[in-house]
Design an enzyme around this catalytic site. Structure first.
Site, PDB file in Angstrom:
ATOM      1  N   TYR A  93     -28.317   8.891   4.557  1.00 25.51           N
ATOM      2  CA  TYR A  93     -28.694   7.745   5.382  1.00 25.51           C
ATOM      3  C   TYR A  93     -27.842   7.759   6.656  1.00 25.51           C
ATOM      4  O   TYR A  93     -26.751   8.331   6.674  1.00 25.51           O
ATOM      5  CB  TYR A  93     -28.503   6.418   4.615  1.00 25.51           C
ATOM      6  CG  TYR A  93     -27.179   6.263   3.911  1.00 25.51           C
ATOM      7  CD1 TYR A  93     -26.068   5.753   4.569  1.00 25.51           C
ATOM      8  CD2 TYR A  93     -27.032   6.633   2.573  1.00 25.51           C
ATOM      9  CE1 TYR A  93     -24.860   5.601   3.916  1.00 25.51           C
ATOM     10  CE2 TYR A  93     -25.820   6.489   1.912  1.00 25.51           C
ATOM     11  CZ  TYR A  93     -24.741   5.965   2.590  1.00 25.51           C
ATOM     12  OH  TYR A  93     -23.537   5.829   1.940  1.00 25.51           O
TER      13      TYR A  93
ATOM     14  N   ARG B  58     -17.263   4.179   6.093  1.00 26.57           N
ATOM     15  CA  ARG B  58     -16.180   3.521   5.362  1.00 26.57           C
ATOM     16  C   ARG B  58     -15.010   3.160   6.290  1.00 26.57           C
ATOM     17  O   ARG B  58     -14.397   2.109   6.156  1.00 26.57           O
ATOM     18  CB  ARG B  58     -15.705   4.479   4.271  1.00 26.57           C
ATOM     19  CG  ARG B  58     -14.729   3.929   3.292  1.00 26.57           C
ATOM     20  CD  ARG B  58     -14.321   5.047   2.363  1.00 26.57           C
ATOM     21  NE  ARG B  58     -15.379   5.335   1.436  1.00 26.57           N
ATOM     22  CZ  ARG B  58     -15.467   4.778   0.223  1.00 26.57           C
ATOM     23  NH1 ARG B  58     -14.544   3.956  -0.185  1.00 26.57           N
ATOM     24  NH2 ARG B  58     -16.446   5.065  -0.571  1.00 26.57           N
TER      25      ARG B  58
ATOM     26  N   GLU C 200       0.850  -1.191   0.000  1.00 28.46           N
ATOM     27  CA  GLU C 200       0.000   0.000   0.000  1.00 28.46           C
ATOM     28  C   GLU C 200       0.887   1.242   0.000  1.00 28.46           C
ATOM     29  O   GLU C 200       1.762   1.369   0.851  1.00 28.46           O
ATOM     30  CB  GLU C 200      -0.930  -0.019   1.226  1.00 28.46           C
ATOM     31  CG  GLU C 200      -1.627   1.275   1.547  1.00 28.46           C
ATOM     32  CD  GLU C 200      -2.508   1.822   0.409  1.00 28.46           C
ATOM     33  OE1 GLU C 200      -3.304   1.064  -0.170  1.00 28.46           O
ATOM     34  OE2 GLU C 200      -2.376   3.029   0.107  1.00 28.46           O
ATOM     35  N   GLN C 201       0.596   2.154  -0.914  1.00 28.99           N
ATOM     36  CA  GLN C 201       1.446   3.339  -1.032  1.00 28.99           C
ATOM     37  C   GLN C 201       1.310   4.285   0.171  1.00 28.99           C
ATOM     38  O   GLN C 201       2.265   4.965   0.536  1.00 28.99           O
ATOM     39  CB  GLN C 201       1.152   4.091  -2.321  1.00 28.99           C
ATOM     40  CG  GLN C 201      -0.244   4.696  -2.379  1.00 28.99           C
ATOM     41  CD  GLN C 201      -0.529   5.431  -3.675  1.00 28.99           C
ATOM     42  OE1 GLN C 201       0.306   5.441  -4.577  1.00 28.99           O
ATOM     43  NE2 GLN C 201      -1.682   6.051  -3.773  1.00 28.99           N
TER      44      GLN C 201
ATOM     45  N   ASP D  98     -11.964  -1.002  -8.437  1.00 30.80           N
ATOM     46  CA  ASP D  98     -11.989   0.203  -9.284  1.00 30.80           C
ATOM     47  C   ASP D  98     -10.890   0.199 -10.344  1.00 30.80           C
ATOM     48  O   ASP D  98     -11.032   0.836 -11.389  1.00 30.80           O
ATOM     49  CB  ASP D  98     -11.823   1.460  -8.417  1.00 30.80           C
ATOM     50  CG  ASP D  98     -13.150   1.938  -7.834  1.00 30.80           C
ATOM     51  OD1 ASP D  98     -14.160   1.230  -7.996  1.00 30.80           O
ATOM     52  OD2 ASP D  98     -13.161   3.026  -7.219  1.00 30.80           O
TER      53      ASP D  98
HETATM   54  C1  LIG Z   1     -19.523   9.472  -3.896  1.00 35.11           C
HETATM   55  C2  LIG Z   1     -19.250   8.000  -3.854  1.00 35.11           C
HETATM   56  C3  LIG Z   1     -20.116   7.150  -3.151  1.00 35.11           C
HETATM   57  C4  LIG Z   1     -19.913   5.763  -3.155  1.00 35.11           C
HETATM   58  N1  LIG Z   1     -20.780   4.970  -2.487  1.00 35.11           N
HETATM   59  C5  LIG Z   1     -20.641   3.616  -2.546  1.00 35.11           C
HETATM   60  C6  LIG Z   1     -21.561   2.766  -1.885  1.00 35.11           C
HETATM   61  O1  LIG Z   1     -22.503   3.233  -1.231  1.00 35.11           O
HETATM   62  N2  LIG Z   1     -21.397   1.415  -2.006  1.00 35.11           N
HETATM   63  C7  LIG Z   1     -20.354   0.860  -2.723  1.00 35.11           C
HETATM   64  O2  LIG Z   1     -20.261  -0.379  -2.807  1.00 35.11           O
HETATM   65  N3  LIG Z   1     -19.450   1.659  -3.343  1.00 35.11           N
HETATM   66  C8  LIG Z   1     -19.562   3.018  -3.266  1.00 35.11           C
HETATM   67  N4  LIG Z   1     -18.640   3.817  -3.873  1.00 35.11           N
HETATM   68  C9  LIG Z   1     -17.526   3.210  -4.616  1.00 35.11           C
HETATM   69  C10 LIG Z   1     -16.404   2.728  -3.715  1.00 35.11           C
HETATM   70  O3  LIG Z   1     -15.987   3.748  -2.860  1.00 35.11           O
HETATM   71  C11 LIG Z   1     -15.217   2.270  -4.573  1.00 35.11           C
HETATM   72  O4  LIG Z   1     -15.668   1.556  -5.685  1.00 35.11           O
HETATM   73  C12 LIG Z   1     -14.306   1.360  -3.748  1.00 35.11           C
HETATM   74  O5  LIG Z   1     -13.819   2.045  -2.614  1.00 35.11           O
HETATM   75  C13 LIG Z   1     -13.138   0.859  -4.607  1.00 35.11           C
HETATM   76  O6  LIG Z   1     -12.279   0.080  -3.817  1.00 35.11           O
HETATM   77  P1  LIG Z   1     -10.865  -0.362  -4.388  1.00 35.11           P
HETATM   78  O7  LIG Z   1     -10.234  -1.154  -3.298  1.00 35.11           O
HETATM   79  O8  LIG Z   1     -11.006  -0.960  -5.720  1.00 35.11           O
HETATM   80  O9  LIG Z   1     -10.060   0.997  -4.611  1.00 35.11           O
HETATM   81  P2  LIG Z   1      -9.565   2.142  -3.539  1.00 35.11           P
HETATM   82  O10 LIG Z   1     -10.506   2.151  -2.391  1.00 35.11           O
HETATM   83  O11 LIG Z   1      -9.375   3.334  -4.342  1.00 35.11           O
HETATM   84  O12 LIG Z   1      -8.190   1.544  -3.020  1.00 35.11           O
HETATM   85  C14 LIG Z   1      -7.030   1.580  -3.802  1.00 35.11           C
HETATM   86  C15 LIG Z   1      -5.820   1.563  -2.861  1.00 35.11           C
HETATM   87  O13 LIG Z   1      -4.650   1.391  -3.651  1.00 35.11           O
HETATM   88  C16 LIG Z   1      -3.639   2.259  -3.167  1.00 35.11           C
HETATM   89  N5  LIG Z   1      -2.704   2.480  -4.283  1.00 35.11           N
HETATM   90  C17 LIG Z   1      -2.914   3.212  -5.406  1.00 35.11           C
HETATM   91  N6  LIG Z   1      -1.845   3.134  -6.224  1.00 35.11           N
HETATM   92  C18 LIG Z   1      -0.950   2.316  -5.608  1.00 35.11           C
HETATM   93  C19 LIG Z   1       0.353   1.839  -5.958  1.00 35.11           C
HETATM   94  N7  LIG Z   1       0.933   2.168  -7.134  1.00 35.11           N
HETATM   95  N8  LIG Z   1       0.999   1.019  -5.094  1.00 35.11           N
HETATM   96  C20 LIG Z   1       0.418   0.674  -3.889  1.00 35.11           C
HETATM   97  N9  LIG Z   1      -0.809   1.110  -3.515  1.00 35.11           N
HETATM   98  C21 LIG Z   1      -1.485   1.907  -4.365  1.00 35.11           C
HETATM   99  C22 LIG Z   1      -4.408   3.489  -2.723  1.00 35.11           C
HETATM  100  O14 LIG Z   1      -3.658   4.279  -1.825  1.00 35.11           O
HETATM  101  C23 LIG Z   1      -5.651   2.861  -2.092  1.00 35.11           C
HETATM  102  O15 LIG Z   1      -5.443   2.570  -0.724  1.00 35.11           O
HETATM  103  C24 LIG Z   1     -18.806   5.215  -3.860  1.00 35.11           C
HETATM  104  C25 LIG Z   1     -17.916   6.064  -4.528  1.00 35.11           C
HETATM  105  C26 LIG Z   1     -18.140   7.435  -4.523  1.00 35.11           C
HETATM  106  C27 LIG Z   1     -17.189   8.326  -5.262  1.00 35.11           C
END
Ligand SMILES: Cc1cc2nc3c(=O)[nH]c(=O)nc-3n(C[C@H](O)[C@H](O)[C@H](O)COP(=O)(O)OP(=O)(O)OC[C@H]3O[C@@H](n4cnc5c(N)ncnc54)[C@H](O)[C@@H]3O)c2cc1C
Length: 414
Positions: free
Chosen positions: A218, A107, A34-35, A297
């Site tokens: 909510y 979160r 994790e960065q 994502d």
């Molecule tokens: C307004 C809003 C409301 C939302 N509401 C909901 C909801 O109600 N329900 C739901 O299911 N989803 C919701 N989402 C979506 C949800 O927040 C994301 O889809 C989810 O957090 C994605 O998780 P992830 O682990 O894929 O990515 P992230 O949570 O973005 O995690 C990525 C991680 O990778 C790390 N990283 C990045 N680059 C590197 C690298 N090169 N080397 C090492 N580490 C790195 C980052 O620091 C981060 O910790 C919402 C989003 C938004 C914008």
């Protein structure tokens, strides 16, 4: 033995933490990179639908999470002027129908529960302050080049999972295109429950639909805080979570001609707003290469209008772990099966979320038809229209999307 095999995950967000736990449960060792120097609580709420809570409960986190979650009784859909359109039952009705609960959670609480479980697991090594930059494949697996402060470092494993979020470095390294800005900004705030009027404290997800804007709120933190998300059409495209927004700028999107006074007063309560420009991208046909793939994502960024981004990352993690456990000696084949199992479903969700974005912000003339549909359909039918989404279970590759599932209008929520 599979446990002697190390899987490297880039990114300890909800997707990376979930994947680490599920892979460790399936007999793998995991190095989670994790960065960020520390995983801080991002102050916002998140909805977790039954397709995701089912997996978290199976992972053993049910009791821990239940202490913090709020169980909304319904999604109440309203017009900007305050008219009631529909009430989709959640609470016990959703749990009975889908065999898993619908939760709203802060979160930070979700992240802390996942992180504690990761740190308690001897098969997972979490390295904070470690940025993944590149990888090379070789006969024994792959080497991952990282940076820790001023120092370069290498990690070695049998597979690399890019769970590094919307701006994924690994997705760029795999030569995929970048996400596209969708002319929407999400404004987010948290306020104490006692600071808002009674209507806004109701034990439900409330969704207010207006022209070029909508509001969702909510309770979270066992009902002590209200999470507010206001989404407006806008051209502010700056990436990131942490931009501060001015209340007056937000209120300018909620004109008194279209929006009723209670909503405008409600949006005036928070002293602090954070802004988030919204991006997604067309579904990728190919996610990874050899023993490298993407998750969450990084693989399928989506608009938040179906509240499914984190849920899809959690589903991805379950399917990935399941496939790697089936053929631990052939991670590349397992990863291709994982991608095949996930591509169609995540593309459907991306598309449905985008569709909701259009439907939520319709101009008055078209909104009449939408509102008529919502009023006539009623809550139970609207909930049934989510079956394809919420009734999902980890299943053999290729059978994870139910036949005949047609994600058209989803009267959903953020
Ligand atoms: C307004 C809003 C409301 C939302 N509401 C909901 C909801 O109600 N329900 C739901 O299911 N989803 C919701 N989402 C979506 C949800 O927040 C994301 O889809 C989810 O957090 C994605 O998780 P992830 O682990 O894929 O990515 P992230 O949570 O973005 O995690 C990525 C991680 O990778 C790390 N990283 C990045 N680059 C590197 C690298 N090169 N080397 C090492 N580490 C790195 C980052 O620091 C981060 O910790 C919402 C989003 C938004 C914008």
């Amino acid at each position: 033995m599979a446990s002697s095999r190390n899987v490297i995950i880039a990114g300890a967000g909800i997707g990376g933490l979930s994947a680490a736990l599920m892979l460790a449960q399936s007999g793998f060792r995991v190095t989670l990179l994790e960065q960020a120097e520390r995983l801080s609580e991002t102050g916002a709420g998140i909805q977790l639908s039954p397709n995701a809570t089912r997996i978290l409960i199976a992972l053993g986190l049910g009791e821990r999470l239940r202490a913090d979650v709020f169980v909304p009784e319904a999604v109440a859909i309203k017009t900007a002027s305050g008219g009631r359109l529909a009430r989709i039952p959640l609470g016990e009705a959703a749990e009975r129908r889908y065999g898993a609960p619908y939760w709203a959670i802060h979160r930070g609480d979700l992240q802390t529960a996942l992180l504690d479980a990761v740190q308690a697991n001897p098969d997972i090594v979490l390295r904070l302050g470690t940025k993944v930059e590149n990888f090379v494949e070789h006969a024994k697996g792959l080497s991952v080049a990282c940076r820790r402060g001023a120092f370069a470092a290498d990690e070695h494993g049998i597979a690399l999972i890019g769970a590094d979020g919307l701006w994924s470095a690994l997705r760029s390294r795999l030569k995929h295109p970048a996400p596209q800005f969708r002319q929407r900004t999400a404004w987010r705030a948290l306020v104490p429950v006692e600071s808002v009027e009674e209507e806004f404290r109701a034990p439900e997800v409330q969704l207010w639909l207006g022209r070029n804007a909508h509001v969702v709120h909510y309770p979270v933190k066992s009902g002590t805080l209200i999470n507010i998300v206001a989404i407006v059409n806008d051209n502010w495209a700056q990436p990131g979570w942490a931009a501060e927004g001015e209340r007056e700028e937000l209120l300018a999107h909620f004109s008194p001609w279209s929006w009723c006074l209670p909503v405008r007063e409600f949006l005036s309560v928070p002293d602090r707003w954070l802004k988030w420009a919204l991006y997604d991208m067309p579904p990728l046909n190919v996610w990874g290469d050899g023993p490298v793939t993407l998750l969450g994502d990084a693989a399928h960024p989506m608009l938040p209008f179906l509240a499914q981004g984190a849920a899809m990352a959690i589903e991805d993690a379950a399917v990935l772990a399941d496939n790697l456990a089936r053929t631990p000696d052939d991670p590349a084949a397992a990863i291709r099966r994982y991608e095949r199992a996930r591509r169609k479903r995540t593309a459907q969700v991306q598309q449905a979320a985008r569709g909701n974005g259009r439907i939520y912000h319709l101009p008055a003339a078209e909104a009449v038809l939408r509102n008529l549909f919502l009023r006539v359909a009623g809550g139970k039918l609207l909930l049934r229209r989510y079956n394809w989404l919420y009734d999902w279970r980890t299943a053999p590759p290729g059978t994870t999307v139910r036949p005949g599932a047609l994600p058209r209008l989803q009267a959903g929520e953020d």
